[in-house]
Design a protein around this motif. Structure first.
Motif, short mmCIF file in Angstrom:
data_model
loop_
_atom_site.label_atom_id
_atom_site.label_comp_id
_atom_site.label_asym_id
_atom_site.label_seq_id
_atom_site.Cartn_x
_atom_site.Cartn_y
_atom_site.Cartn_z
N VAL A 120 0.82 -1.24 0.25
CA VAL A 120 -0.01 0.10 -0.07
C VAL A 120 0.91 1.15 0.00
O VAL A 120 1.62 1.65 1.02
N ASP A 121 1.03 1.76 -1.22
CA ASP A 121 1.95 2.94 -1.25
C ASP A 121 0.96 4.21 -0.98
O ASP A 121 -0.03 4.33 -1.42
N GLY A 122 1.46 5.15 -0.35
CA GLY A 122 0.69 6.39 0.12
C GLY A 122 -0.23 6.01 1.27
O GLY A 122 -1.03 6.72 1.24
N ALA A 213 4.51 17.92 -7.97
CA ALA A 213 5.69 17.60 -7.10
C ALA A 213 5.28 18.39 -5.84
O ALA A 213 4.50 19.14 -5.85
N ASN A 214 6.14 17.89 -4.96
CA ASN A 214 5.77 18.56 -3.50
C ASN A 214 6.65 19.69 -3.44
O ASN A 214 7.98 19.72 -3.10
N VAL A 215 6.13 20.74 -4.12
CA VAL A 215 7.06 21.98 -3.99
C VAL A 215 7.66 22.77 -2.90
O VAL A 215 8.38 23.60 -2.89
N ARG A 247 -0.81 19.56 -10.09
CA ARG A 247 -1.57 18.62 -9.40
C ARG A 247 -0.73 17.95 -8.50
O ARG A 247 0.11 16.91 -9.10
N TYR A 248 -1.03 17.67 -7.24
CA TYR A 248 -0.33 16.91 -6.64
C TYR A 248 -1.11 16.26 -5.31
O TYR A 248 -1.62 17.15 -4.63
N VAL A 249 -1.41 14.88 -5.48
CA VAL A 249 -2.36 14.24 -4.54
C VAL A 249 -1.28 13.87 -3.24
O VAL A 249 -1.54 14.02 -2.31
N TYR A 267 7.64 14.66 -10.29
CA TYR A 267 9.06 14.55 -9.97
C TYR A 267 9.02 14.80 -8.45
O TYR A 267 8.40 15.42 -7.90
N TYR A 268 10.27 14.16 -7.87
CA TYR A 268 10.52 14.15 -6.60
C TYR A 268 12.01 14.22 -6.57
O TYR A 268 12.68 13.23 -6.32
N PRO A 269 12.71 15.17 -6.49
CA PRO A 269 14.19 15.44 -6.66
C PRO A 269 14.64 15.02 -5.44
O PRO A 269 13.88 15.10 -4.14
#
Ligand code: AHM
Ligand code: MG
Length: 342
Positions: A120-122, A213-215, A247-249, A267-269
């Motif tokens: 279960v991711d997330g 992305a989680n900015v 859009r970022y869930v 993207y998740y740098p």
């Protein structure tokens, strides 16, 4: 007038006919995964009733401890694949070490496939009733048959994958997979308990629409990643242009699935909070490589910013990686900025 209904079973059988040498083992492994997904889906659908029916950590009416969903999903996957003779070894995001298959019956010990999964991711989203997903990949084992598989069997580069897929527990439950011959999506028809082909031969749209992305971590990204982010927002253009819609869930399968169908990039740098030791969040084996394989077969691309995710040879089960995934042109653009600016 009825459109043709194709179950996942029929679809996989049809695909198998292309390979006359196939023994059916692979097909059956996909069924096992689909069945595990149905069981997990049923449990997730009841998650909001936790307070009424008993939450994780509480005791249910039978006096049994209620299990957390990620633990339940993990155990379901392991149980469904331990005694089939199809899988030689498993690795899961939930456990430190591999799950070697050592059944009571030694004849069953030689499963020729390797199953890697994030059950279960997330899962931190579940309490807020936000979509979560299962991610899986299948490899052929390298170690000799007839004994339990090994860690090395699990540490194969994404390019060597036999298949990958995910299950999205969203407003409906969907299973999307590719065995290297197109990416196909199935929607669970709950009253029939069957996955029905709803999205045959998925291709990423030519025009990307979304960036995900989680900015809030932007200031911790490398200069190249920051610049790429500005580019997506239209801020690198001379003319005032509007960039992609954001859009970022915060639930990878949901973010990836939306971009796969509608076009976009996730993207998740890495974070350079400590520049000597940059840290990535997402896991290569359980998250980046399987989704990278799916993106590749849908015409997209996945990179760690410097090379294809599928070329990375893992050295550890829980290795983490930066991830840029989705629209091919945009991921290559990210690589360009990172190449130039670091
Ligand atoms: P998990 O494997 O612990 O569930 O974490 C992975 C999740 C992804 O689904 C999602 O893309 C990402 O973590 C979100 O991270 P953040 O909260 O930092 O934005
Ligand atoms: Mg995960």
């Amino acid at each position: 007038m009825f459109s043709k209904i194709i179950t996942m079973e029929q679809h996989i059988l049809e695909q198998e006919r292309v390979y006359p040498e196939a023994t059916g083992t692979f097909t059956n492994l996909l069924y096992d995964i689909a069945l595990a997904a149905k069981i997990i889906s049923r449990e997730i659908r009841r998650a909001g009733l936790g307070n009424i029916l008993g939450e994780a950590g509480t005791v249910n009416v039978q006096g049994e401890e209620q299990m957390r969903l990620d633990v339940f999903a993990n155990e379901t996957f392991i149980r469904m694949n331990s005694y089939t003779g199809r899988v030689g070894v498993m690795a899961t995001e939930e456990l430190e070490s591999i799950v070697s298959i050592v059944p009571d019956n030694p004849a069953m010990a030689g499963g020729k496939y390797v199953l890697i999964f994030d059950p279960v991711d997330g899962s931190s989203n579940i309490a807020a009733n936000v979509s979560v997903g299962t991610i899986f990949s299948i490899y052929r084992r390298k170690s000799p048959l007839g004994a339990p598989g090994t860690v090395e069997d699990c540490l194969q580069p994404g390019r060597d994958m036999a298949a990958a897929g995910y299950v999205l527990y969203g407003s409906s439950t969907m299973l999307v997979y590719t065995a290297g011959n197109g990416v196909h999506g199935f929607t669970l028809e709950p009253s029939l308990g069957e996955f029905l082909l709803s999205h045959p031969a998925i291709c990423m749209p030519a025009l990307p629409r979304y960036s995900s992305a989680n900015v809030s971590y932007e200031r911790l990204w490398s200069p190249g990643a920051q610049r790429f982010h500005r580019y997506l927002q239209g801020m690198e253009s001379e003319k005032p242009v509007v960039g992609l819609s954001a859009r970022y869930v915060g639930s990878l399968v949901a973010d990836f699935h939306r971009n796969l169908l509608n076009g976009g990039i996730f993207y998740y740098p890495s974070s350079y909070a400590n520049p000597v030791n940059p840290r990535a969040k997402l896991r290569l084996l359980y998250e980046a490589a399987p989704l990278g394989y799916i993106a590749h077969h849908a015409g997209g691309y996945a990179s760690d910013g410097t090379r294809s995710i599928l070329d990375i040879v893992p050295t550890e089960l829980h290795q983490r990686t930066a991830l840029f995934i989705g629209d091919r042109g945009l991921v290559q653009k990210a690589e360009g900025y990172i190449h130039d600016l670091g």
